[in-house]
Motif scaffolding. Structure first.
Motif, short mmCIF file in Angstrom:
data_model
loop_
_atom_site.label_atom_id
_atom_site.label_comp_id
_atom_site.label_asym_id
_atom_site.label_seq_id
_atom_site.Cartn_x
_atom_site.Cartn_y
_atom_site.Cartn_z
N VAL A 82 0.85 -1.19 0.00
CA VAL A 82 0.00 0.00 0.00
C VAL A 82 0.88 1.24 0.00
O VAL A 82 1.50 1.57 1.04
CB VAL A 82 -0.93 0.03 1.23
CG1 VAL A 82 -1.91 1.21 1.14
CG2 VAL A 82 -1.69 -1.29 1.37
N PRO A 83 1.07 1.91 -1.13
CA PRO A 83 1.80 3.18 -1.12
C PRO A 83 1.05 4.17 -0.22
O PRO A 83 -0.17 4.27 -0.31
CB PRO A 83 1.78 3.64 -2.57
CG PRO A 83 1.53 2.40 -3.36
CD PRO A 83 0.64 1.56 -2.50
N SER A 84 1.79 4.84 0.65
CA SER A 84 1.15 5.72 1.62
C SER A 84 2.14 6.74 2.15
O SER A 84 3.32 6.41 2.36
CB SER A 84 0.62 4.89 2.78
OG SER A 84 0.29 5.73 3.87
N SER A 132 6.38 4.40 1.67
CA SER A 132 6.42 5.79 1.22
C SER A 132 7.58 5.97 0.25
O SER A 132 8.65 5.40 0.45
CB SER A 132 6.62 6.73 2.42
OG SER A 132 6.93 8.05 1.96
N LEU A 133 7.37 6.78 -0.78
CA LEU A 133 8.45 7.08 -1.72
C LEU A 133 9.22 8.32 -1.29
O LEU A 133 10.24 8.67 -1.88
CB LEU A 133 7.91 7.28 -3.14
CG LEU A 133 7.28 6.06 -3.81
CD1 LEU A 133 7.10 6.33 -5.28
CD2 LEU A 133 8.11 4.81 -3.59
N GLY A 134 8.74 9.01 -0.29
CA GLY A 134 9.44 10.22 0.15
C GLY A 134 8.51 11.13 0.91
O GLY A 134 7.30 10.91 0.94
N ASP A 135 9.09 12.18 1.47
CA ASP A 135 8.30 13.06 2.35
C ASP A 135 7.67 14.17 1.54
O ASP A 135 8.06 15.34 1.60
CB ASP A 135 9.20 13.63 3.47
CG ASP A 135 9.68 12.51 4.39
OD1 ASP A 135 10.75 12.66 5.00
OD2 ASP A 135 8.98 11.47 4.45
N TYR A 136 6.70 13.77 0.70
CA TYR A 136 5.93 14.74 -0.07
C TYR A 136 4.54 14.13 -0.31
O TYR A 136 4.33 12.93 -0.07
CB TYR A 136 6.61 15.06 -1.41
CG TYR A 136 7.16 13.86 -2.13
CD1 TYR A 136 8.52 13.55 -2.07
CD2 TYR A 136 6.32 13.00 -2.83
CE1 TYR A 136 9.02 12.45 -2.70
CE2 TYR A 136 6.82 11.88 -3.46
CZ TYR A 136 8.17 11.61 -3.40
OH TYR A 136 8.67 10.50 -4.03
N VAL A 137 3.62 14.93 -0.77
CA VAL A 137 2.24 14.48 -0.89
C VAL A 137 1.83 14.34 -2.35
O VAL A 137 2.08 15.24 -3.16
CB VAL A 137 1.28 15.47 -0.18
CG1 VAL A 137 -0.16 14.95 -0.23
CG2 VAL A 137 1.71 15.67 1.27
N LEU A 138 1.29 13.17 -2.68
CA LEU A 138 0.81 12.92 -4.04
C LEU A 138 -0.72 12.92 -4.05
O LEU A 138 -1.35 12.89 -2.98
CB LEU A 138 1.32 11.55 -4.52
CG LEU A 138 2.85 11.36 -4.49
CD1 LEU A 138 3.20 9.89 -4.72
CD2 LEU A 138 3.51 12.25 -5.53
N PHE A 139 -1.31 12.90 -5.23
CA PHE A 139 -2.76 12.80 -5.31
C PHE A 139 -3.22 11.40 -4.88
O PHE A 139 -4.31 11.21 -4.36
CB PHE A 139 -3.24 13.06 -6.74
CG PHE A 139 -3.24 14.51 -7.14
CD1 PHE A 139 -2.48 14.95 -8.21
CD2 PHE A 139 -3.99 15.44 -6.42
CE1 PHE A 139 -2.47 16.29 -8.57
CE2 PHE A 139 -4.00 16.78 -6.78
CZ PHE A 139 -3.23 17.21 -7.87
N GLY A 140 -2.36 10.40 -5.15
CA GLY A 140 -2.75 9.03 -4.85
C GLY A 140 -1.59 8.08 -5.06
O GLY A 140 -0.47 8.50 -5.41
N GLY A 141 -1.83 6.81 -4.85
CA GLY A 141 -0.76 5.82 -4.89
C GLY A 141 -0.35 5.36 -6.27
O GLY A 141 0.65 4.65 -6.41
N GLU A 142 -1.07 5.78 -7.32
CA GLU A 142 -0.82 5.21 -8.65
C GLU A 142 0.61 5.46 -9.15
O GLU A 142 1.29 4.53 -9.60
CB GLU A 142 -1.83 5.79 -9.66
CG GLU A 142 -3.24 5.20 -9.56
CD GLU A 142 -4.07 5.76 -8.43
OE1 GLU A 142 -3.62 6.73 -7.76
OE2 GLU A 142 -5.17 5.24 -8.18
N1 LIG Z 1 1.11 11.08 -0.83
C1 LIG Z 1 0.49 9.85 -1.13
C2 LIG Z 1 -0.90 9.77 -1.29
C3 LIG Z 1 -1.49 8.54 -1.59
C4 LIG Z 1 -0.70 7.40 -1.72
C5 LIG Z 1 0.69 7.49 -1.56
C6 LIG Z 1 1.29 8.70 -1.25
C7 LIG Z 1 2.76 8.76 -1.07
C8 LIG Z 1 3.64 7.70 -1.23
N2 LIG Z 1 4.88 8.19 -0.98
C9 LIG Z 1 4.77 9.47 -0.68
O1 LIG Z 1 3.45 9.86 -0.74
#
Ligand SMILES: Nc1ccccc1-c1cnco1
Length: 239
Positions: A82-84, A132-142
């Motif tokens: 679960v990307p989060s 998590s891919l990093g300390d920033y905010v994405l719209f979603g996990g795609e």
């Molecule tokens: N910001 C997010 C929102 C939804 C799902 C993943 C992320 C995410 C993953 N790594 C960094 O942010």
């Protein structure tokens, strides 16, 4: 390796039909299927979100569609990824671990996130990794899934032409890679380091090692904390 991706935007994953990932799917090294979460909704509006308990901004993804989707897709032996933004940082070590799994199921969250009970319920019957891919905010996990899928797929047998690349690249050995050069020998009055054109492979290896250490020290000193001291051999100290 079998991979299932569940998302409300399945078209996001068209890039996974291209290049080496596309080839891995054609050759059968990777069996990948993308599923629309709305398949598991039953109302006329195909609703996947609702307002958060306790108030607050935005919407939360409802548990029912996710529960039914994971029941249908996550067969026994699957690992749920679960990307989060609240996940553990994703590293090359994680890429190697996930590449060794038989079956991965990716859950792409949107809005303010997925109802926590979905994660907790899944964890009762399969390994769950929130990354998590990093300390920033994405719209979603795609987009995170596309990144993770590229990191994993290139580690699968037969995908990279030259397996040596896997040992030399940044983060593979735990350090940043040395600078790379190709022809021409001089470009805009900038010459390639003479050592790389010397043909002296021992000297070239030492130069690359030194450059790798210097680059890592300058840009990512944190990597040394996880780098086994025995790997910093005596020659490096002389360098
Ligand atoms: N910001 C997010 C929102 C939804 C799902 C993943 C992320 C995410 C993953 N790594 C960094 O942010």
């Amino acid at each position: 390796m079998k991979v299932d991706i569940i998302s409300i935007f399945p078209d996001y994953f068209a890039p996974l039909e291209l290049s080496l990932i596309g080839k891995a799917r054609t050759t059968g090294v990777l069996q990948l299927a993308v599923h629309d979460l709305r398949t598991w909704t039953h109302d006329v509006h195909r609703t996947v979100d609702d307002s958060p308990y306790g108030g607050g901004p935005g919407m939360v993804m409802r548990p029912e569609p996710w529960g039914e989707a994971l029941d249908a897709v996550a067969a026994p032996g699957a690992t749920l990824v679960v990307p989060s933004p609240v996940g553990r940082p994703f590293t090359q070590a994680d890429a190697y671990e996930l590449a060794a799994c038989e079956h991965l199921v990716f859950a792409c969250g949107r809005y303010e996130g997925i109802d926590q009970r979905v994660i907790d319920d899944a964890a009762d019957r399969m390994p769950v990794r929130e990354v998590s891919l990093g300390d920033y905010v994405l719209f979603g996990g795609e987009v995170a899934v596309i990144v993770i899928m590229e990191a994993i797929t290139r580690l699968l047998p037969g995908v990279l032409g030259n397996a040596d690349s896997l040992t030399e690249e940044s983060h593979a050995a735990g350090l940043l890679e040395a600078p790379v050069y190709t022809k021409p020998a001089s470009w805009r009055d900038r010459a390639v380091p003479d050592v790389l054109r010397s043909g002296d492979h021992g000297r070239i290896a030492r130069w690359r090692r030194t450059e790798s250490l210097l680059r890592t020290a300058a840009r990512r000193p944190d990597l040394f904390a996880a780098y086994p001291p025995e790997n910093l051999d005596a020659k490096d100290r002389k360098a």
